[in-house]
Design a protein around this motif. Sequence first.
Motif, PDB file in Angstrom:
ATOM      1  N   THR A 251       0.799  -1.227   0.000  1.00 38.65           N
ATOM      2  CA  THR A 251       0.000   0.000   0.000  1.00 38.65           C
ATOM      3  C   THR A 251       0.828   1.272   0.000  1.00 38.65           C
ATOM      4  OG1 THR A 251      -0.124  -0.264   2.395  1.00 38.65           O
ATOM      5  CG2 THR A 251      -1.979  -1.067   1.104  1.00 38.65           C
ATOM      6  N   ASN A 252       2.162   1.135   0.110  1.00 36.37           N
ATOM      7  CA  ASN A 252       3.043   2.303   0.045  1.00 36.37           C
ATOM      8  C   ASN A 252       2.666   3.385   1.058  1.00 36.37           C
ATOM      9  OD1 ASN A 252       5.262   2.009  -1.587  1.00 36.37           O
ATOM     10  ND2 ASN A 252       4.663   3.602  -3.021  1.00 36.37           N
ATOM     11  N   GLY A 253       2.342   2.943   2.278  1.00 39.13           N
ATOM     12  CA  GLY A 253       2.061   3.899   3.341  1.00 39.13           C
ATOM     13  C   GLY A 253       0.637   4.413   3.386  1.00 39.13           C
TER      14      GLY A 253
ATOM     15  N   PRO B 116      -4.264   0.013   5.022  1.00 34.31           N
ATOM     16  CA  PRO B 116      -3.848  -0.945   6.059  1.00 34.31           C
ATOM     17  C   PRO B 116      -2.334  -1.116   6.075  1.00 34.31           C
ATOM     18  CG  PRO B 116      -5.700  -1.786   4.793  1.00 34.31           C
ATOM     19  CD  PRO B 116      -5.226  -0.569   4.072  1.00 34.31           C
ATOM     20  N   GLN B 117      -1.782  -1.200   7.285  1.00 32.95           N
ATOM     21  CA  GLN B 117      -0.339  -1.336   7.439  1.00 32.95           C
ATOM     22  C   GLN B 117      -0.017  -2.578   8.278  1.00 32.95           C
ATOM     23  OE1 GLN B 117       2.263   0.995   6.200  1.00 32.95           O
ATOM     24  NE2 GLN B 117       0.500   1.187   4.864  1.00 32.95           N
ATOM     25  N   PRO B 118      -0.111  -3.772   7.695  1.00 33.44           N
ATOM     26  CA  PRO B 118       0.138  -4.978   8.486  1.00 33.44           C
ATOM     27  C   PRO B 118       1.592  -5.130   8.912  1.00 33.44           C
ATOM     28  CG  PRO B 118      -0.103  -5.522   6.170  1.00 33.44           C
ATOM     29  CD  PRO B 118      -0.462  -4.079   6.314  1.00 33.44           C
ATOM     30  N   VAL B 119       2.536  -4.504   8.166  1.00 32.26           N
ATOM     31  CA  VAL B 119       3.946  -4.630   8.537  1.00 32.26           C
ATOM     32  C   VAL B 119       4.286  -3.488   9.476  1.00 32.26           C
ATOM     33  CG1 VAL B 119       6.310  -4.758   7.688  1.00 32.26           C
ATOM     34  CG2 VAL B 119       4.449  -5.697   6.315  1.00 32.26           C
ATOM     35  N   THR B 120       4.369  -3.785  10.771  1.00 31.10           N
ATOM     36  CA  THR B 120       4.539  -2.739  11.776  1.00 31.10           C
ATOM     37  C   THR B 120       5.990  -2.499  12.141  1.00 31.10           C
ATOM     38  OG1 THR B 120       4.228  -4.395  13.521  1.00 31.10           O
ATOM     39  CG2 THR B 120       2.277  -3.200  12.775  1.00 31.10           C
TER      40      THR B 120
ATOM     41  N   GLU C 222      11.265   3.650  -3.322  1.00 32.07           N
ATOM     42  CA  GLU C 222      12.260   4.460  -2.619  1.00 32.07           C
ATOM     43  C   GLU C 222      13.674   4.033  -3.019  1.00 32.07           C
ATOM     44  OE1 GLU C 222      10.029   5.873   1.471  1.00 32.07           O
ATOM     45  OE2 GLU C 222      11.208   4.018   1.531  1.00 32.07           O
ATOM     46  N   ASN C 223      14.609   4.981  -2.945  1.00 32.20           N
ATOM     47  CA  ASN C 223      15.998   4.737  -3.319  1.00 32.20           C
ATOM     48  C   ASN C 223      16.762   4.225  -2.109  1.00 32.20           C
ATOM     49  OD1 ASN C 223      18.665   4.815  -4.207  1.00 32.20           O
ATOM     50  ND2 ASN C 223      18.420   6.760  -5.280  1.00 32.20           N
ATOM     51  N   HIS C 224      17.384   3.079  -2.260  1.00 28.97           N
ATOM     52  CA  HIS C 224      18.142   2.498  -1.150  1.00 28.97           C
ATOM     53  C   HIS C 224      19.313   3.380  -0.747  1.00 28.97           C
ATOM     54  CE1 HIS C 224      20.448  -1.238   0.543  1.00 28.97           C
ATOM     55  NE2 HIS C 224      20.095  -0.373   1.472  1.00 28.97           N
TER      56      HIS C 224
END
Length: 412
Positions: A168-170, A173-177, A185-187
């Motif tokens: 979802t790119n922020g 829903p944000q299941p990864v907490t 995004e650039n590493h």
Amino acid sequence: MSQAIQPLGTIMATTIVAPTEFHGRNSTSESILWICDEGDQNYITFLASTNGDDYYGGRVQVSATDAGGQSGVFYTYARLTGLRLTMGGKILTQYFQDIPVNYETGTGVNGCAVGKICIRLKHIPNLQAELIRIQTYPEVSSTVIPPLSNGLYSYAGPAAYIQLSNKTNGIGPQPVTFGHDEIGENHLTHYNFWGAINGFGYTLYNAVNINSPANSCLTTFSTPVVNFPKTNADVLNSGGEVSADFEVQVQCNNSAKLGTSTGQNAIGIQVSPSTYTASQNLGLVNSSTGVSALVSDNYTQDTTLAQNVAIYLVNPSTNESMNFIGQPGLTGSLPATGGTGCTGYCYSAISYPSGNLAGWYSLSQNAQIIGTPIAGYTLYRIPYRAVLKKLPKGTVTAGRVYATATVMVKVQ
């Protein structure tokens, strides 16, 4: 090597890296890396990227001009050697890309509870790595560096990473907490996954040997298709056979060492991965992973293929039977390598199978000099004979015979 021998863009080596090759923290293929609530699978994804904040790990992309028209190539610590990585059909860059997640639904068995989904080490997609000939070096602090031109790859930095994140790119829903980054995004400037120990890296450290150009050989030609005379099952079941000759041409530096001992150039013909699996089931693979006969591609799946018949490799000068190379067909030796949380070394020292039993033969064996097309190099012609006949067990059934194999020249 010289660009006349090894043009820019040449793929010098390629390999498939299975996730189960990761042994850090005493991991096994069944180790659970992430546990999520059931239903979260619609919102999670893997993110993969090169090591975008490291000059030798994926920060600097090689221009198409300097990579012979190849795209997605990044500089490494090895002189004139670029790296291209592919996962899930996507060429990795310094920008995080989403890769679909595989998982299992919890049943209360083997550590995965009911109501959960579990992502094990074995669920990580395979990574394809290609080393590609380039012509420039990255500039670091205005200094042209990579010093490695011969020997074992000694730079310990990773070349790529994989982590778990949200689709979802922020937004939503944000299941990864825990700490993670976002798609796109650039590493170089984003590495939230690092502090959360969310994922792991891939490295060339202690896993690549760069060979001196003075000890180099390469194939320049092989007969593309070997056609056999028609025959029938009765003839083959009665011990009959049909054969066809073919050849390979190899060009070597005049200083190259030829043979099957360590540091020498050898040649072999490798069966495909699917054929290798079928060969194991048929008892055609020896203890050195050499294969005595080449069966058809998709031998066990394709009902139109002839059964219990295979292609044998013969030296036409001596009528001596030869072995095919099995999988993965790697050569030489690699040292033991440590790591976090391992008992002893994470990766033990390894010496890959060599010699005739493994399907490797000296380039000087049965080779005929046919010219010197480039100064300092000699061109050799190596004849072979392919013999189609019955396998030791079973009865031949009628059908097509279609097999593919790859000519390989490697330093042992």
